[in-house]
Scaffold this motif. Structure first.
Motif, PDB file in Angstrom:
ATOM      1  N   THR A 115      -0.700  16.914  -7.485  1.00 42.21           N
ATOM      2  CA  THR A 115      -1.676  16.880  -7.713  1.00 42.21           C
ATOM      3  C   THR A 115      -1.885  15.565  -9.125  1.00 42.21           C
ATOM      4  O   THR A 115      -1.045  14.879  -9.211  1.00 42.21           O
ATOM      5  CB  THR A 115      -1.730  17.727  -9.120  1.00 42.21           C
ATOM      6  OG1 THR A 115      -1.090  17.733  -9.980  1.00 42.21           O
ATOM      7  CG2 THR A 115      -1.384  19.190  -8.075  1.00 42.21           C
ATOM      8  N   THR A 116      -3.756  15.533  -8.807  1.00 41.14           N
ATOM      9  CA  THR A 116      -3.969  13.861 -10.058  1.00 41.14           C
ATOM     10  C   THR A 116      -3.200  14.319 -11.125  1.00 41.14           C
ATOM     11  O   THR A 116      -3.654  13.191 -11.753  1.00 41.14           O
ATOM     12  CB  THR A 116      -5.278  14.428 -10.602  1.00 41.14           C
ATOM     13  OG1 THR A 116      -5.845  15.503  -9.977  1.00 41.14           O
ATOM     14  CG2 THR A 116      -6.535  13.956  -8.753  1.00 41.14           C
ATOM     15  N   ASP A 117      -3.239  15.677 -11.951  1.00 42.31           N
ATOM     16  CA  ASP A 117      -2.482  16.133 -13.452  1.00 42.31           C
ATOM     17  C   ASP A 117      -1.445  15.864 -12.909  1.00 42.31           C
ATOM     18  O   ASP A 117      -0.593  15.856 -14.436  1.00 42.31           O
ATOM     19  CB  ASP A 117      -2.955  16.770 -13.772  1.00 42.31           C
ATOM     20  CG  ASP A 117      -2.924  17.958 -13.806  1.00 42.31           C
ATOM     21  OD1 ASP A 117      -1.539  17.611 -12.647  1.00 42.31           O
ATOM     22  OD2 ASP A 117      -3.142  19.286 -13.819  1.00 42.31           O
ATOM     23  N   TRP A 137      -3.672  19.740  -4.117  1.00 37.27           N
ATOM     24  CA  TRP A 137      -2.175  19.134  -4.009  1.00 37.27           C
ATOM     25  C   TRP A 137      -2.457  18.383  -2.693  1.00 37.27           C
ATOM     26  O   TRP A 137      -2.326  18.701  -1.425  1.00 37.27           O
ATOM     27  CB  TRP A 137      -1.342  20.660  -3.875  1.00 37.27           C
ATOM     28  CG  TRP A 137      -0.871  21.270  -4.505  1.00 37.27           C
ATOM     29  CD1 TRP A 137      -1.110  21.545  -5.183  1.00 37.27           C
ATOM     30  CD2 TRP A 137       0.351  20.583  -5.547  1.00 37.27           C
ATOM     31  NE1 TRP A 137      -0.939  22.848  -5.941  1.00 37.27           N
ATOM     32  CE2 TRP A 137       0.553  22.084  -6.433  1.00 37.27           C
ATOM     33  CE3 TRP A 137       1.171  19.681  -5.418  1.00 37.27           C
ATOM     34  CZ2 TRP A 137       0.577  21.888  -7.668  1.00 37.27           C
ATOM     35  CZ3 TRP A 137       2.200  20.193  -6.561  1.00 37.27           C
ATOM     36  CH2 TRP A 137       2.382  21.204  -8.157  1.00 37.27           C
ATOM     37  N   ALA A 138      -2.378  16.971  -3.040  1.00 35.89           N
ATOM     38  CA  ALA A 138      -2.134  16.060  -1.583  1.00 35.89           C
ATOM     39  C   ALA A 138      -0.947  16.043  -1.234  1.00 35.89           C
ATOM     40  O   ALA A 138       0.368  16.829  -2.076  1.00 35.89           O
ATOM     41  CB  ALA A 138      -2.054  14.832  -2.557  1.00 35.89           C
ATOM     42  N   ILE A 166      -3.462   7.774  -4.078  1.00 35.55           N
ATOM     43  CA  ILE A 166      -2.025   7.904  -3.012  1.00 35.55           C
ATOM     44  C   ILE A 166      -1.819   5.874  -2.940  1.00 35.55           C
ATOM     45  O   ILE A 166      -0.466   5.171  -3.108  1.00 35.55           O
ATOM     46  CB  ILE A 166      -2.000   8.806  -1.798  1.00 35.55           C
ATOM     47  CG1 ILE A 166      -2.272  10.044  -2.807  1.00 35.55           C
ATOM     48  CG2 ILE A 166      -0.993   8.098  -1.059  1.00 35.55           C
ATOM     49  CD1 ILE A 166      -2.707  10.769  -1.071  1.00 35.55           C
ATOM     50  N   GLU A 167      -3.149   5.060  -2.565  1.00 31.54           N
ATOM     51  CA  GLU A 167      -2.684   3.504  -2.438  1.00 31.54           C
ATOM     52  C   GLU A 167      -2.370   3.046  -3.342  1.00 31.54           C
ATOM     53  O   GLU A 167      -2.002   1.622  -3.592  1.00 31.54           O
ATOM     54  CB  GLU A 167      -3.834   3.118  -1.664  1.00 31.54           C
ATOM     55  CG  GLU A 167      -4.635   4.261  -0.667  1.00 31.54           C
ATOM     56  CD  GLU A 167      -5.820   3.204  -0.039  1.00 31.54           C
ATOM     57  OE1 GLU A 167      -6.953   3.680  -0.644  1.00 31.54           O
ATOM     58  OE2 GLU A 167      -5.830   2.729   1.230  1.00 31.54           O
ATOM     59  N   THR A 168      -2.500   3.756  -4.551  1.00 33.23           N
ATOM     60  CA  THR A 168      -2.454   2.782  -5.856  1.00 33.23           C
ATOM     61  C   THR A 168      -1.775   3.553  -6.484  1.00 33.23           C
ATOM     62  O   THR A 168      -0.261   2.545  -6.903  1.00 33.23           O
ATOM     63  CB  THR A 168      -3.572   2.515  -6.825  1.00 33.23           C
ATOM     64  OG1 THR A 168      -3.746   4.531  -7.148  1.00 33.23           O
ATOM     65  CG2 THR A 168      -5.143   1.937  -5.966  1.00 33.23           C
ATOM     66  N   GLU A 169      -0.967   4.753  -6.317  1.00 30.28           N
ATOM     67  CA  GLU A 169       0.043   5.099  -7.378  1.00 30.28           C
ATOM     68  C   GLU A 169       0.973   5.769  -6.541  1.00 30.28           C
ATOM     69  O   GLU A 169       1.818   5.717  -6.783  1.00 30.28           O
ATOM     70  CB  GLU A 169      -0.641   6.110  -8.136  1.00 30.28           C
ATOM     71  CG  GLU A 169      -1.969   6.367  -9.624  1.00 30.28           C
ATOM     72  CD  GLU A 169      -1.607   5.259 -10.090  1.00 30.28           C
ATOM     73  OE1 GLU A 169      -0.159   5.775 -11.133  1.00 30.28           O
ATOM     74  OE2 GLU A 169      -2.153   4.346 -10.806  1.00 30.28           O
ATOM     75  N   GLY A 170       0.699   5.906  -5.465  1.00 31.89           N
ATOM     76  CA  GLY A 170       1.839   6.528  -4.657  1.00 31.89           C
ATOM     77  C   GLY A 170       2.221   7.778  -4.842  1.00 31.89           C
ATOM     78  O   GLY A 170       1.290   8.617  -5.470  1.00 31.89           O
TER      79      GLY A 170
END
Lengths: 191, 191
Positions: A115-117, A137-138, A166-170
């Motif tokens: 999740t983003t959090d 949920w990704a 996702i591209e920056t943080e994985g």
């Protein structure tokens, strides 16, 4: 009224994952995965040795409207980039509060979700196992086995795809090879 | 927040259609099908000889909210009532403009679909075939083979079930046995 407002059927091949008469086949090659794996040099070697297909997604062009359902066959090839098993980019939905179901048809792997959090989860995938990615949920598939990882996926047709952080943080975990089996590693441990 | 807002996985058995740790198993016996088949006497004979299970539906108790997806395993036994092959009651969705996907895992049959304005469609079902019931189309499975007809179904969790005109009108076609294979018959021809 579209062709998809009328009932239809399609053949899917449980061995190869191919969908007959798919309207779209998204083909992601190794070169499309730059920036995603810890070992960039290992990925470049794979790209320079023929840039093989990483994964394919077969879809019908269902209208992207509420009430319709998009369904696809996902075929993720087996392999590794350095110590990491091949994975899909993974995505959130643009309409974030929409779920996705995966029914694994062949192969074995892991579905990583986040999740983003900052929460994360991992669920095993193998033939006859269904994984639920709830709203928000990704989800990323990882193929930890020797065969293609083949799944039948369904999600609300208006959901859309969003790569977001996702591209920056994985993802908070990476799935790596070890002699005793796949294991989850912290990204920092692979840098 | 419910347990189903967190990712999870479930095992489904491609041979029996059973879902491990299902929250609900809807069991429909022959006696639950009174009024649905043309040959009421034949159905009573089946009921009096043990009232066998007609079909089962395995589900998880996903919240019935927009954005979530309900998924199930449907297992329809083989058999006939008079000349008609066993079928499920069939349903519209209460939220009528919601679709449903069926991925057939085992067996063979037909998905009959209809709209309230009199259109109908039939799609074959067999392992590796996926059938799309678009928004507004009621759908009924018919098992025309010698094995259980097993499908993995997904639909929007807020869709709901609505039998509507099915209890009074039935479907515009009935699927009957003939020596050359299953065939579609007009209901009036069986009365």
């Amino acid at each position: 009224m579209t062709a998809y407002d009328i009932p239809f059927g399609v053949e899917v091949d449980f061995e190869t994952g191919a969908m007959e008469a798919a309207d779209r086949v998204i083909v992601r090659r190794a070169s499309g995965m730059r920036g995603y794996y810890a070992d960039a040099d290992a990925l470049e070697q794979i790209i320079s040795s023929g840039d093989p297909i990483h994964y394919r997604v077969y879809e019908k062009a269902i209208p992207e409207q509420e009430g319709h359902l998009l369904f696809c066959m996902s075929v993720l090839e087996p392999g590794r980039v350095g110590r990491e098993f091949f994975f899909t980019k993974g995505h959130y939905h643009t309409v974030a509060d929409t779920a996705e179901t995966y029914l694994c048809i062949r192969g074995q792997g892991i579905m990583l979700m986040k999740t983003t959090d900052g929460r994360w989860a991992a669920e095993s995938m193998r033939a006859g196992r269904m994984v639920y990615a709830p709203p928000f949920w990704a989800h990323r598939s990882i193929n930890t086995g020797p065969e293609p990882l083949i799944s039948f996926c369904v999600y609300p047709a208006h959901a859309g795809h969003n790569y977001g952080d996702i591209e920056t943080e994985g993802f908070p975990k990476r799935v790596i090879y070890s002699p005793s089996g796949p294991s989850l590693a912290d990204p920092a441990s692979l840098c």
